[in-house]
Write a protein that holds these residues in place. Structure first.
Motif, PDB file in Angstrom:
ATOM      1  N   VAL A  13       0.847  -1.189   0.000  1.00 20.40           N
ATOM      2  CA  VAL A  13       0.000   0.000   0.000  1.00 20.40           C
ATOM      3  C   VAL A  13       0.884   1.242   0.000  1.00 20.40           C
ATOM      4  O   VAL A  13       1.801   1.358   0.823  1.00 20.40           O
ATOM      5  N   ALA A  14       0.624   2.168  -0.909  1.00 27.71           N
ATOM      6  CA  ALA A  14       1.293   3.469  -0.900  1.00 27.71           C
ATOM      7  C   ALA A  14       0.320   4.488  -0.329  1.00 27.71           C
ATOM      8  O   ALA A  14      -0.809   4.613  -0.817  1.00 27.71           O
ATOM      9  N   VAL A  15       0.747   5.184   0.715  1.00 25.11           N
ATOM     10  CA  VAL A  15      -0.066   6.248   1.319  1.00 25.11           C
ATOM     11  C   VAL A  15       0.547   7.579   0.913  1.00 25.11           C
ATOM     12  O   VAL A  15       1.692   7.877   1.266  1.00 25.11           O
ATOM     13  N   ILE A  16      -0.210   8.373   0.168  1.00 24.55           N
ATOM     14  CA  ILE A  16       0.303   9.625  -0.379  1.00 24.55           C
ATOM     15  C   ILE A  16      -0.129  10.786   0.517  1.00 24.55           C
ATOM     16  O   ILE A  16      -1.300  11.147   0.559  1.00 24.55           O
ATOM     17  N   GLY A  17       0.839  11.359   1.237  1.00 21.62           N
ATOM     18  CA  GLY A  17       0.565  12.418   2.190  1.00 21.62           C
ATOM     19  C   GLY A  17       0.675  11.896   3.605  1.00 21.62           C
ATOM     20  O   GLY A  17      -0.181  11.118   4.050  1.00 21.62           O
ATOM     21  N   LEU A  18       1.731  12.293   4.324  1.00 20.50           N
ATOM     22  CA  LEU A  18       1.971  11.774   5.674  1.00 20.50           C
ATOM     23  C   LEU A  18       1.751  12.859   6.720  1.00 20.50           C
ATOM     24  O   LEU A  18       2.561  13.068   7.618  1.00 20.50           O
ATOM     25  N   GLY A  19       0.625  13.554   6.607  1.00 15.38           N
ATOM     26  CA  GLY A  19       0.282  14.583   7.568  1.00 15.38           C
ATOM     27  C   GLY A  19      -0.423  14.012   8.779  1.00 15.38           C
ATOM     28  O   GLY A  19      -0.274  12.844   9.116  1.00 15.38           O
ATOM     29  N   LYS A  20      -1.237  14.847   9.429  1.00 17.45           N
ATOM     30  CA  LYS A  20      -1.850  14.471  10.699  1.00 17.45           C
ATOM     31  C   LYS A  20      -2.849  13.323  10.558  1.00 17.45           C
ATOM     32  O   LYS A  20      -3.148  12.646  11.547  1.00 17.45           O
ATOM     33  N   ILE A  21      -3.344  13.075   9.359  1.00 18.51           N
ATOM     34  CA  ILE A  21      -4.222  11.926   9.120  1.00 18.51           C
ATOM     35  C   ILE A  21      -3.508  10.844   8.334  1.00 18.51           C
ATOM     36  O   ILE A  21      -3.641   9.658   8.624  1.00 18.51           O
ATOM     37  N   GLY A  22      -2.725  11.245   7.342  1.00 20.67           N
ATOM     38  CA  GLY A  22      -2.052  10.261   6.501  1.00 20.67           C
ATOM     39  C   GLY A  22      -1.092   9.366   7.269  1.00 20.67           C
ATOM     40  O   GLY A  22      -1.041   8.151   7.031  1.00 20.67           O
ATOM     41  N   CYS A  79      10.202  10.193  -0.716  1.00 15.78           N
ATOM     42  CA  CYS A  79       9.704  11.402  -1.389  1.00 15.78           C
ATOM     43  C   CYS A  79       9.274  11.115  -2.822  1.00 15.78           C
ATOM     44  O   CYS A  79       8.659  11.966  -3.474  1.00 15.78           O
ATOM     45  N   SER A  80       9.594   9.933  -3.328  1.00 13.91           N
ATOM     46  CA  SER A  80       9.298   9.599  -4.714  1.00 13.91           C
ATOM     47  C   SER A  80       7.959   8.874  -4.830  1.00 13.91           C
ATOM     48  O   SER A  80       7.883   7.641  -4.740  1.00 13.91           O
ATOM     49  N   THR A  81       6.906   9.654  -5.035  1.00 12.99           N
ATOM     50  CA  THR A  81       5.568   9.073  -5.122  1.00 12.99           C
ATOM     51  C   THR A  81       5.446   8.107  -6.300  1.00 12.99           C
ATOM     52  O   THR A  81       4.900   7.006  -6.161  1.00 12.99           O
ATOM     53  N   SER A  82       5.953   8.481  -7.454  1.00  8.86           N
ATOM     54  CA  SER A  82       5.818   7.631  -8.641  1.00  8.86           C
ATOM     55  C   SER A  82       6.475   6.279  -8.435  1.00  8.86           C
ATOM     56  O   SER A  82       5.922   5.236  -8.818  1.00  8.86           O
ATOM     57  N   GLU A  83       7.656   6.265  -7.824  1.00 10.75           N
ATOM     58  CA  GLU A  83       8.357   5.002  -7.584  1.00 10.75           C
ATOM     59  C   GLU A  83       7.605   4.144  -6.580  1.00 10.75           C
ATOM     60  O   GLU A  83       7.540   2.915  -6.719  1.00 10.75           O
ATOM     61  N   ALA A  84       7.032   4.780  -5.546  1.00 13.67           N
ATOM     62  CA  ALA A  84       6.257   4.024  -4.559  1.00 13.67           C
ATOM     63  C   ALA A  84       5.012   3.410  -5.196  1.00 13.67           C
ATOM     64  O   ALA A  84       4.663   2.259  -4.924  1.00 13.67           O
ATOM     65  N   VAL A  85       4.357   4.169  -6.071  1.00  7.74           N
ATOM     66  CA  VAL A  85       3.148   3.676  -6.724  1.00  7.74           C
ATOM     67  C   VAL A  85       3.460   2.479  -7.619  1.00  7.74           C
ATOM     68  O   VAL A  85       2.656   1.542  -7.728  1.00  7.74           O
ATOM     69  N   LYS A  86       4.632   2.475  -8.253  1.00  4.40           N
ATOM     70  CA  LYS A  86       5.025   1.347  -9.095  1.00  4.40           C
ATOM     71  C   LYS A  86       5.094   0.047  -8.303  1.00  4.40           C
ATOM     72  O   LYS A  86       4.890  -1.034  -8.852  1.00  4.40           O
ATOM     73  N   GLN A  87       5.376   0.148  -7.007  1.00  8.11           N
ATOM     74  CA  GLN A  87       5.513  -1.042  -6.162  1.00  8.11           C
ATOM     75  C   GLN A  87       4.211  -1.432  -5.481  1.00  8.11           C
ATOM     76  O   GLN A  87       4.138  -2.495  -4.858  1.00  8.11           O
ATOM     77  N   ALA A  88       3.196  -0.588  -5.573  1.00 11.11           N
ATOM     78  CA  ALA A  88       1.991  -0.766  -4.762  1.00 11.11           C
ATOM     79  C   ALA A  88       0.846  -1.389  -5.542  1.00 11.11           C
ATOM     80  O   ALA A  88       0.721  -1.206  -6.757  1.00 11.11           O
ATOM     81  N   GLY A  89      -0.003  -2.096  -4.817  1.00 11.08           N
ATOM     82  CA  GLY A  89      -1.244  -2.592  -5.392  1.00 11.08           C
ATOM     83  C   GLY A  89      -2.423  -1.726  -5.018  1.00 11.08           C
ATOM     84  O   GLY A  89      -3.466  -1.751  -5.661  1.00 11.08           O
ATOM     85  N   VAL A  90      -2.243  -0.963  -3.924  1.00 10.50           N
ATOM     86  CA  VAL A  90      -3.272  -0.041  -3.457  1.00 10.50           C
ATOM     87  C   VAL A  90      -2.607   1.301  -3.189  1.00 10.50           C
ATOM     88  O   VAL A  90      -1.528   1.358  -2.590  1.00 10.50           O
ATOM     89  N   VAL A  91      -3.244   2.370  -3.633  1.00 11.41           N
ATOM     90  CA  VAL A  91      -2.748   3.727  -3.395  1.00 11.41           C
ATOM     91  C   VAL A  91      -3.830   4.505  -2.667  1.00 11.41           C
ATOM     92  O   VAL A  91      -4.957   4.617  -3.154  1.00 11.41           O
ATOM     93  N   VAL A  92      -3.503   5.029  -1.485  1.00 14.88           N
ATOM     94  CA  VAL A  92      -4.452   5.822  -0.698  1.00 14.88           C
ATOM     95  C   VAL A  92      -3.948   7.260  -0.660  1.00 14.88           C
ATOM     96  O   VAL A  92      -2.826   7.514  -0.239  1.00 14.88           O
ATOM     97  N   VAL A  93      -4.782   8.191  -1.106  1.00 19.12           N
ATOM     98  CA  VAL A  93      -4.373   9.593  -1.248  1.00 19.12           C
ATOM     99  C   VAL A  93      -5.037  10.443  -0.171  1.00 19.12           C
ATOM    100  O   VAL A  93      -6.268  10.475  -0.071  1.00 19.12           O
ATOM    101  N   ILE A  94      -4.214  11.113   0.639  1.00 19.23           N
ATOM    102  CA  ILE A  94      -4.731  11.977   1.696  1.00 19.23           C
ATOM    103  C   ILE A  94      -3.933  13.279   1.712  1.00 19.23           C
ATOM    104  O   ILE A  94      -3.337  13.679   2.701  1.00 19.23           O
ATOM    105  N   VAL A  95      -3.918  13.933   0.550  1.00 22.50           N
ATOM    106  CA  VAL A  95      -3.224  15.204   0.342  1.00 22.50           C
ATOM    107  C   VAL A  95      -4.239  16.330   0.496  1.00 22.50           C
ATOM    108  O   VAL A  95      -5.357  16.230  -0.017  1.00 22.50           O
ATOM    109  N   PRO A  96      -3.892  17.429   1.179  1.00 24.13           N
ATOM    110  CA  PRO A  96      -4.883  18.480   1.458  1.00 24.13           C
ATOM    111  C   PRO A  96      -5.451  19.154   0.206  1.00 24.13           C
ATOM    112  O   PRO A  96      -4.758  19.355  -0.784  1.00 24.13           O
TER     113      PRO A  96
END
Length: 469
Positions: A13-22, A79-96
């Motif tokens: 799983v790639a989680v995009i955005g590691l803020g207070k919820i991510g 910091c490399s979102t594209s590279e993380a997504v290449k490895q993931a089967g699920v992408v969860v986006v929590i960007v403001p």
């Protein structure tokens, strides 16, 4: 051509955005056995997460659980979102997604993240947006960007769904356990995939509510937050009416809410936070695309509620001015700049509106907040930070954020602090009225009834009423 991801239910799983919820979400997924790659554009956040150290403060359990999943190898960060997504089967986006000064929706950050996701997207991936969005954004705007960047078709080559975050700062892991998870995909396959994913990363007792579409799921979050804003605006209108009649609105609300169909919220000096004062504008943005006729109303009530709640700062200042006379050149202290008590967050805080209203009335504004340093307060635009030498200048205090540290205010007044303060306006109904009044200070709150108003109205009625004998 990139290969499709494996169909395993335990795909990374790639989680995009590691803020207070991510960040808590990434930890939640890792605790349930998933391999998680957290993504953020801030290198300091990535360094902190990789070291197992939480940059998000005030979230119970987070520091310990983060250290645990990093040590176990279930959570990494990049910091490399594209590279993380290449490895993931699920992408969860929590960007403001935010609104600008004109209350227009600003998609710039999440659009950039979506482009990066599209550049790394592989066939078979499930992409889920958790950020609160205007209705139609997932199936429209983001499906287009992802397809344009990847060359793949949403709903055919990859799954796309929406599931709104429904958690609050300070209790995220609790909320993930007890609140139903709302999900909706752009098609049946996407809906089935998003339901299966959350079933695998939430507690067995957590209910999953399946909506008919991503649009329906987007609407759920907007109406639940807008409901609160409208309800608070109604409570504030009740409070101003009660003040004009010399009545106590809080007692009336408590009594009214004993009827099971009445759920009136609490009035106050304003509404802050990332959600309630922002998401009604997302709803309004969706309404702007509808034909302007009777069949498609333009959501007048949410728009009016925003104006009412933002006007409460000016109303609070007028209440103080009614007690003290002109505020020109007088020192007023705002206690708490956070948007709510015991939370180190300032998004759309009412403290800013209070400061602007006080300045417009000629006052010199001081602020205090134990959760922020003087440097942080200055950076937020507050010129005068309270220091002990200035305490005797203060002629009125407004409690804006009910931090635990302020519960001792009456005791501090009794021991000589703020010796020249005449008025305490309790903007959150959190202070002991009797203790403050026993010290000879005037205590006022939103909706507590202005002194003398009842008698004045009675006299006016006796003079003007044709029924007077």
């Amino acid at each position: 051509m990139p290969q499709s991801i494996p169909s395993s239910s335990l795909a990374p799983v790639a989680v995009i955005g590691l803020g207070k919820i991510g960040l808590p979400l990434a930890v939640q997924y890792a605790l349930h056995g998933r391999q998680v790659i957290g993504c953020d554009i801030n290198p300091r956040v990535i360094e902190s997460v990789k070291a197992g150290i939480s940059h998000v403060q005030g979230e119970p359990e987070l520091s310990q659980k983060l250290a645990e999943v990093v040590a176990s190898g279930h959570l990494d960060a990049t910091c490399s979102t594209s590279e993380a997504v290449k490895q993931a089967g699920v992408v969860v986006v929590i960007v403001p997604v935010v609104v600008n000064e004109d209350h227009e929706v600003d998609f710039s950050s999440i659009d950039a993240a979506t482009v990066a996701i599209g550049n790394g997207l592989r066939p078979g991936t499930l992409v889920i947006y958790e950020t609160t969005l205007p209705v139609g954004t997932t199936a429209g705007r983001f499906a287009h960007i992802l397809s344009q960047q990847s060359g793949y078709q949403a709903g055919q080559d990859f799954q796309l769904a929406y599931s709104p975050e429904r958690v609050s700062s300070g209790c995220i892991f609790r909320d993930l356990r007890i609140y139903p998870k709302v999900v909706g995909g752009i098609d049946e396959q996407s809906t089935a995939a998003v339901k299966a994913f959350y079933r695998s990363v939430l507690d067995d007792s957590t209910e999953i509510l399946v909506m008919d579409s991503a649009d329906d799921a987007e609407l759920v979050k907007l109406i639940e937050t807008t409901y609160r804003d409208v309800n608070i605006a109604l409570a504030n209108e009740y409070a101003r009416f009660a003040d004009a009649r010399g009545l106590n609105i809080n007692a009336a609300i408590v009594a009214a809410n004993t009827q099971p169909y009445s759920h009136i919220h609490t009035p106050g000096v304003g509404v802050g936070g990332h959600c309630i004062p922002v998401y009604p504008y997302f709803l309004l943005a969706g309404a702007a695309d509808l034909p302007s006729n009777a069949a498609f109303p333009q959501l007048t009530l949410p728009r009016l509620a925003r104006r009412i709640n933002d006007s409460m700062a000016e109303y609070a200042v007028q209440r103080i001015e009614n007690e003290l006379g002109s505020l020109a050149g007088r020192s007023i202290l705002i206690l708490g700049v956070a948007y709510r008590g015991n939370i180190q967050e300032v998004a759309f805080t009412s403290a800013q509106l209070l400061q602007s209203a006080l300045v417009a009335h000629g006052a010199e504004v001081y602020v205090d907040d134990p959760l922020f340093s003087a440097e942080e307060l200055h950076a937020q635009g507050y010129a005068h930070i309270l220091i002990p030498e200035d305490e005797n200048k203060v002629c009125a205090i407004i409690l804006q954020a009910a931090h635990q540290e302020y519960t001792t205010l009456a005791s501090e007044l009794a021991h000589g602090r703020f010796a020249h303060c005449q008025v305490i306006l309790d903007g959150r109904n959190a202070l002991p009225r009797e203790a403050i009044e026993a010290l000879g200070r005037r205590y006022i709150a939103i909706g507590d009834g202005q002194p003398g108003t009842t008698e004045r109205l009675r006299r006016e009625y006796e003079i003007t009423s044709p029924l007077t004998s």
